[in-house]
Design a protein around this motif. Structure first.
Motif, PDB file in Angstrom:
ATOM      1  N   GLY A  97       2.872   5.083  -9.535  1.00 47.84           N
ATOM      2  CA  GLY A  97       2.233   4.536  -8.345  1.00 47.84           C
ATOM      3  C   GLY A  97       1.951   5.595  -7.299  1.00 47.84           C
ATOM      4  O   GLY A  97       0.870   5.607  -6.685  1.00 47.84           O
ATOM      5  N   ILE A  98       2.917   6.490  -7.090  1.00 47.94           N
ATOM      6  CA  ILE A  98       2.708   7.557  -6.107  1.00 47.94           C
ATOM      7  C   ILE A  98       1.582   8.481  -6.567  1.00 47.94           C
ATOM      8  O   ILE A  98       0.720   8.890  -5.772  1.00 47.94           O
ATOM      9  N   ASN A  99       1.549   8.801  -7.850  1.00 48.18           N
ATOM     10  CA  ASN A  99       0.463   9.641  -8.368  1.00 48.18           C
ATOM     11  C   ASN A  99      -0.892   8.972  -8.150  1.00 48.18           C
ATOM     12  O   ASN A  99      -1.878   9.627  -7.775  1.00 48.18           O
ATOM     13  N   LYS A 100      -0.943   7.688  -8.387  1.00 46.49           N
ATOM     14  CA  LYS A 100      -2.190   6.951  -8.197  1.00 46.49           C
ATOM     15  C   LYS A 100      -2.621   6.966  -6.734  1.00 46.49           C
ATOM     16  O   LYS A 100      -3.817   7.103  -6.417  1.00 46.49           O
ATOM     17  N   LEU A 101      -1.639   6.861  -5.825  1.00 46.63           N
ATOM     18  CA  LEU A 101      -1.948   6.889  -4.395  1.00 46.63           C
ATOM     19  C   LEU A 101      -2.484   8.254  -3.982  1.00 46.63           C
ATOM     20  O   LEU A 101      -3.476   8.351  -3.248  1.00 46.63           O
ATOM     21  N   VAL A 102      -1.846   9.327  -4.445  1.00 43.22           N
ATOM     22  CA  VAL A 102      -2.324  10.677  -4.116  1.00 43.22           C
ATOM     23  C   VAL A 102      -3.757  10.871  -4.607  1.00 43.22           C
ATOM     24  O   VAL A 102      -4.620  11.390  -3.890  1.00 43.22           O
ATOM     25  N   ARG A 103      -4.024  10.417  -5.824  1.00 44.11           N
ATOM     26  CA  ARG A 103      -5.370  10.596  -6.383  1.00 44.11           C
ATOM     27  C   ARG A 103      -6.401   9.732  -5.662  1.00 44.11           C
ATOM     28  O   ARG A 103      -7.581  10.087  -5.595  1.00 44.11           O
ATOM     29  N   ALA A 104      -5.956   8.603  -5.112  1.00 42.31           N
ATOM     30  CA  ALA A 104      -6.892   7.755  -4.363  1.00 42.31           C
ATOM     31  C   ALA A 104      -7.438   8.495  -3.151  1.00 42.31           C
ATOM     32  O   ALA A 104      -8.627   8.389  -2.827  1.00 42.31           O
ATOM     33  N   TYR A 105      -6.565   9.262  -2.480  1.00 46.12           N
ATOM     34  CA  TYR A 105      -7.063  10.068  -1.359  1.00 46.12           C
ATOM     35  C   TYR A 105      -8.108  11.066  -1.850  1.00 46.12           C
ATOM     36  O   TYR A 105      -9.059  11.395  -1.131  1.00 46.12           O
ATOM     37  N   GLY A 106      -7.922  11.561  -3.066  1.00 44.53           N
ATOM     38  CA  GLY A 106      -8.859  12.544  -3.603  1.00 44.53           C
ATOM     39  C   GLY A 106     -10.262  12.020  -3.794  1.00 44.53           C
ATOM     40  O   GLY A 106     -11.218  12.796  -3.904  1.00 44.53           O
ATOM     41  N   THR A 107     -10.432  10.693  -3.826  1.00 41.09           N
ATOM     42  CA  THR A 107     -11.766  10.113  -3.945  1.00 41.09           C
ATOM     43  C   THR A 107     -12.422   9.911  -2.587  1.00 41.09           C
ATOM     44  O   THR A 107     -13.534   9.370  -2.513  1.00 41.09           O
ATOM     45  N   GLY A 108     -11.727  10.313  -1.518  1.00 40.70           N
ATOM     46  CA  GLY A 108     -12.294  10.185  -0.181  1.00 40.70           C
ATOM     47  C   GLY A 108     -11.857   8.952   0.572  1.00 40.70           C
ATOM     48  O   GLY A 108     -12.359   8.684   1.675  1.00 40.70           O
ATOM     49  N   MET A 109     -10.925   8.182   0.026  1.00 42.31           N
ATOM     50  CA  MET A 109     -10.470   6.968   0.714  1.00 42.31           C
ATOM     51  C   MET A 109      -9.600   7.300   1.909  1.00 42.31           C
ATOM     52  O   MET A 109      -8.879   8.301   1.895  1.00 42.31           O
ATOM     53  N   ASP A 110      -9.646   6.436   2.924  1.00 42.89           N
ATOM     54  CA  ASP A 110      -8.688   6.559   4.013  1.00 42.89           C
ATOM     55  C   ASP A 110      -7.395   5.844   3.605  1.00 42.89           C
ATOM     56  O   ASP A 110      -7.294   5.290   2.499  1.00 42.89           O
ATOM     57  N   THR A 111      -6.398   5.871   4.492  1.00 40.05           N
ATOM     58  CA  THR A 111      -5.087   5.352   4.117  1.00 40.05           C
ATOM     59  C   THR A 111      -5.126   3.873   3.770  1.00 40.05           C
ATOM     60  O   THR A 111      -4.535   3.440   2.771  1.00 40.05           O
ATOM     61  N   ASP A 112      -5.819   3.067   4.561  1.00 38.00           N
ATOM     62  CA  ASP A 112      -5.859   1.634   4.282  1.00 38.00           C
ATOM     63  C   ASP A 112      -6.479   1.363   2.915  1.00 38.00           C
ATOM     64  O   ASP A 112      -5.956   0.566   2.121  1.00 38.00           O
ATOM     65  N   ALA A 113      -7.585   2.034   2.623  1.00 37.75           N
ATOM     66  CA  ALA A 113      -8.258   1.822   1.338  1.00 37.75           C
ATOM     67  C   ALA A 113      -7.418   2.344   0.181  1.00 37.75           C
ATOM     68  O   ALA A 113      -7.341   1.715  -0.883  1.00 37.75           O
ATOM     69  N   ALA A 114      -6.763   3.505   0.392  1.00 36.38           N
ATOM     70  CA  ALA A 114      -5.954   4.092  -0.678  1.00 36.38           C
ATOM     71  C   ALA A 114      -4.761   3.208  -1.013  1.00 36.38           C
ATOM     72  O   ALA A 114      -4.450   2.980  -2.189  1.00 36.38           O
ATOM     73  N   LEU A 115      -4.080   2.680   0.006  1.00 36.61           N
ATOM     74  CA  LEU A 115      -2.942   1.795  -0.242  1.00 36.61           C
ATOM     75  C   LEU A 115      -3.390   0.529  -0.967  1.00 36.61           C
ATOM     76  O   LEU A 115      -2.709   0.041  -1.873  1.00 36.61           O
ATOM     77  N   SER A 116      -4.534   0.001  -0.572  1.00 33.74           N
ATOM     78  CA  SER A 116      -5.036  -1.214  -1.200  1.00 33.74           C
ATOM     79  C   SER A 116      -5.429  -0.964  -2.644  1.00 33.74           C
ATOM     80  O   SER A 116      -5.048  -1.718  -3.549  1.00 33.74           O
ATOM     81  N   ARG A 117      -6.192   0.104  -2.880  1.00 32.75           N
ATOM     82  CA  ARG A 117      -6.684   0.374  -4.236  1.00 32.75           C
ATOM     83  C   ARG A 117      -5.564   0.795  -5.179  1.00 32.75           C
ATOM     84  O   ARG A 117      -5.485   0.322  -6.315  1.00 32.75           O
ATOM     85  N   ALA A 118      -4.685   1.687  -4.714  1.00 31.72           N
ATOM     86  CA  ALA A 118      -3.670   2.257  -5.606  1.00 31.72           C
ATOM     87  C   ALA A 118      -2.463   1.345  -5.782  1.00 31.72           C
ATOM     88  O   ALA A 118      -1.910   1.250  -6.885  1.00 31.72           O
ATOM     89  N   LEU A 119      -2.042   0.669  -4.695  1.00 34.35           N
ATOM     90  CA  LEU A 119      -0.774  -0.065  -4.738  1.00 34.35           C
ATOM     91  C   LEU A 119      -0.914  -1.539  -4.382  1.00 34.35           C
ATOM     92  O   LEU A 119       0.091  -2.259  -4.356  1.00 34.35           O
ATOM     93  N   ASP A 120      -2.134  -1.965  -4.066  1.00 35.56           N
ATOM     94  CA  ASP A 120      -2.374  -3.364  -3.687  1.00 35.56           C
ATOM     95  C   ASP A 120      -1.458  -3.786  -2.546  1.00 35.56           C
ATOM     96  O   ASP A 120      -0.806  -4.836  -2.578  1.00 35.56           O
ATOM     97  N   THR A 121      -1.411  -2.951  -1.513  1.00 35.13           N
ATOM     98  CA  THR A 121      -0.581  -3.263  -0.352  1.00 35.13           C
ATOM     99  C   THR A 121      -1.245  -2.698   0.891  1.00 35.13           C
ATOM    100  O   THR A 121      -2.346  -2.138   0.833  1.00 35.13           O
ATOM    101  N   ASP A 122      -0.585  -2.857   2.023  1.00 37.51           N
ATOM    102  CA  ASP A 122      -1.049  -2.262   3.274  1.00 37.51           C
ATOM    103  C   ASP A 122       0.176  -1.969   4.133  1.00 37.51           C
ATOM    104  O   ASP A 122       1.301  -2.315   3.777  1.00 37.51           O
ATOM    105  N   PHE A 123      -0.054  -1.319   5.268  1.00 32.94           N
ATOM    106  CA  PHE A 123       1.068  -0.917   6.112  1.00 32.94           C
ATOM    107  C   PHE A 123       1.837  -2.114   6.667  1.00 32.94           C
ATOM    108  O   PHE A 123       3.049  -2.038   6.878  1.00 32.94           O
TER     109      PHE A 123
END
Length: 678
Positions: A413-439
């Motif tokens: 999950g952490i690897n997926k989150l790190v890679r989500a940032y690599g696609t240009g996502m901001d934190t809200d989008a990265a958390l949603s896409r990678a982990l299906d969550t939010d702050f």
């Protein structure tokens, strides 16, 4: 004209041009004594306080209260918001600036920079066009984009952008100086020197540029060691010892990270180790000082303090290296787009995962913050790294958050989150896409997680009724209070301190209760430290040894405690390698220039039939030039001989005999080596 604020403001502006921000601030403050509403001085003070974002923002906001049409104040606040990763706030501020002056080149440059780091190419090009339409011969729009790209770890892109700025303004000293800084952060030191030399020739008042050039003169004296895809640069005085430990440690860290994060970083990776902290600070930000920082990573470049840069016991240099090399992975893995809370949180979490004693020792302070409702909210975590008042706890809390994420989502999950940032996502989008969550959802589970970890500690440290006045109570009253509040660490410690002189036995029992309540207490005033001292005063060496063992187990940087423990073990005649080795290993880890620790580790390794490890330790002893150099060479020779390295053993033996021709141990070893068959 002593009362003319414009003249004193002009002095401040001149000091800003020559990068003397402290002097500039004095001038602006003098103006504000004359006229607290003089907007140019308020804005100037904000610029002078650029390294203190909260204070800078306060002055800029005051300027807007006086003059809501101050474009410069809006732009300054936008810069701070962008640096804190509050990009929506930055855009809102810039919109207000453009409402006042639609042609502001600075506002358009900032919008271009924001669009660039958000990978909005069309928007970026549109803002560049607008800025150049106003100032066609100015490269400021590209320099500004390069500056923000560098703040977001994108140093190669910062270099390219700043070169575009210089294509328009070849003699712009600020752009040249920033190009030099960006090139330093990519590892291109020859290119950096050329740019900085040119910047200084054009603008010899720049303290930052001068400092950087002097720092590079120091770098020129360093020894360079290449080992695979790693390049190490360090002082020639320290290299003979440090290379024995830093090279294998760096490889071990990166090998583990490659496997865990399923990512191979691009090299070569440059690691520079500075004997002087101010040289390290200048290498990173151009100015000495840099309080609190011990290491830095720029993707392919790691810089850090050597163990000698601070007094021994001030920090654990191995954990610093381990931390920074984790940044190499996460920065590159995310295409240089990772948010700060995540990269810092992963690095700090990896320290703890590698060795529990490397975890940041802030549990007590964090528990107290929980008690007073001052834990950082997750949505504010990233901006907390930009505030000197909260940055230390931002590191600690980010590590806790990553530990929480690891428990819920695992490494994948952490690897997926790190890679989500690599696609240009901001934190809200990265958390949603990678982990299906939010702050907001994470805040709830994180609060439960921290309560589980810190609940008992938090309650032990909670304020108790009348606790502020405990020290004024009589001993009988303290006894009664401690009995009424058995779970209060403060009550037990205050009672123990009051009893220590006249009732040491009872004091010891109070310290024992305190130690059970807060077993992780560190430092010379902690229960285990004081109990060790009390035990020695009572000639109870065994108890003192036990207490120091307990202290060293939780106080990883406490060099004095480790050395006291080693001395007591020697006095007690304890020779068991399993007892001695961890103690001397801790001493050597904190202070790798301690020859006695290496000598003992070498001899223990020989007892354990590990001559290769022994040879490493004895090489360190030889490099440290101890008083008995002949014995050091003989120890080294014996380790080589046991490892079957007869040529090396003979060479070391002859070195010993050259120093002490009558040394019987060396003579006997040489005869053995000469008589033996290859």
């Amino acid at each position: 004209a002593p009362g003319d604020p414009a003249i004193e403001t002009a002095w401040g502006e001149l000091f800003l041009l020559t990068e003397q921000n402290d002097e500039a601030l004095k001038s602006f403050q003098a103006v504000l004594k004359i006229d607290p509403r003089w907007t140019p001085a308020l804005v100037g003070a904000a610029r002078a306080l650029a390294d203190n974002p909260p204070q800078a923002a306060a002055f800029a906001k005051r300027a807007l209260e006086v003059n809501p049409s101050s474009v410069e104040a809006y732009v300054l606040l936008a810069e701070h918001a962008a640096s804190a990763d509050r990009r929506a706030d930055a855009r809102e501020l810039l919109a207000k600036a453009l409402a006042v002056n639609p042609s502001s080149p600075d506002a358009h440059a900032q919008l271009a920079a924001l669009a660039y780091v958000d990978d909005r190419e069309e928007e970026y090009q549109a803002e560049v066009t607008k800025a150049l339409a106003v100032a066609p011969r100015s490269g400021e729009v590209y320099r500004t984009a390069g500056q923000l790209a560098a703040q977001n770890y994108r140093f190669d892109e910062a270099v390219a952008l700043t070169r575009r700025a210089l294509a328009l303004e070849p003699d712009n000293p600020r752009a040249l100086a920033e190009l030099g800084t960006h090139l330093l952060r990519t590892g291109d030191e020859p290119g950096a020197r050329a740019a900085l030399d040119r910047a200084f020739a054009l603008h010899p008042y720049s303290v930052v540029t001068l400092n950087s050039l002097r720092m590079m003169d120091t770098l020129d004296t360093f020894e360079t060691i290449t080992d695979g895809d790693l390049i190490f640069r360090m002082s020639k005085d320290e290299a003979p010892v440090l290379r024995e430990y830093i090279i294998p440690l760096a490889h071990r860290a990166l090998d583990g990270y490659r496997a865990r994060y399923e990512f191979a970083p691009r090299g070569p990776i440059l690691i520079e180790v500075f004997t002087k902290h101010d040289d390290f600070a200048v290498r990173n930000v151009g100015l000495p000082g840099m309080v609190g920082a011990l290491g830095a990573c720029f993707g392919r470049v790691v810089t850090m303090d050597s163990p000698r840069a601070m007094p021994p016991g001030s920090f654990q240099w191995e954990s610093v290296l381990w931390h920074e090399l984790a940044h190499v992975i996460t920065i590159q893995m995310s295409n240089q787009r990772i948010t700060r809370w995540l990269t810092e949180g992963i690095s700090a979490f990896e320290e703890k995962r590698a060795r529990p004693e490397w975890a940041r020792p802030q549990e007590i302070e964090f528990a107290e913050r929980l008690n007073h409702g001052r834990a950082i909210k997750l949505r504010d975590l990233n901006s907390a790294f930009s505030d000197a008042r909260t940055i230390s706890f931002a590191y600690f809390q980010a590590a806790l958050l990553v530990e929480h994420l690891d428990q819920i989502y695992g490494a994948a999950g952490i690897n997926k989150l790190v890679r989500a940032y690599g696609t240009g996502m901001d934190t809200d989008a990265a958390l949603s896409r990678a982990l299906d969550t939010d702050f907001d959802r994470l805040q709830t589970t994180f609060d439960t997680f921290t309560e589980r970890l810190f609940g008992e500690l938090r309650r032990a440290l909670a304020d108790t009724p009348g606790g502020d006045d405990l020290k004024s109570l009589s001993v009988p009253a303290l006894r009664a209070y401690a009995e009424e509040h058995p779970g209060s660490y403060d009550a037990q410690m205050t009672l123990a301190s009051a009893l220590r002189k006249d009732h040491p036995d009872e004091a010891m029992r109070a310290y024992e209760r305190a130690a059970r309540l807060v077993p992780i207490a560190r430092g010379g005033d902690s229960p285990h430290a004081v109990m060790a001292t009390l035990a020695l005063e009572r000639h109870d060496r065994a108890r003192a040894i036990a207490e120091l063992h307990a202290l060293v187990a939780v106080d990883a940087d406490n060099l004095d405690a480790a050395r006291r423990l080693a001395a007591l073990l020697r006095e007690a005649g304890i020779v068991a390698p399993a007892t001695l080795q961890p103690v001397y290993a801790r001493i050597a880890a904190i202070d790798p220039f301690d020859a006695e620790a290496h000598r003992m580790l070498g001899r223990l390794a020989m007892q354990g039939n590990d001559p290769e490890l022994a040879a490493r330790e004895f090489r360190a002893v030889v490099a440290l030039k101890p008083v008995d150099r002949a014995a050091a060479y003989t120890d080294l020779a014996e380790s080589y001989a046991k490892a079957g390295k007869k040529a090396e053993a003979k060479k070391a033996t002859l070195a010993a005999l050259e120093i002490a021709p009558s040394d019987e141990r060396a003579q006997a070893l040489l005869l053995t080596l000469v008589d033996s068959r290859p």
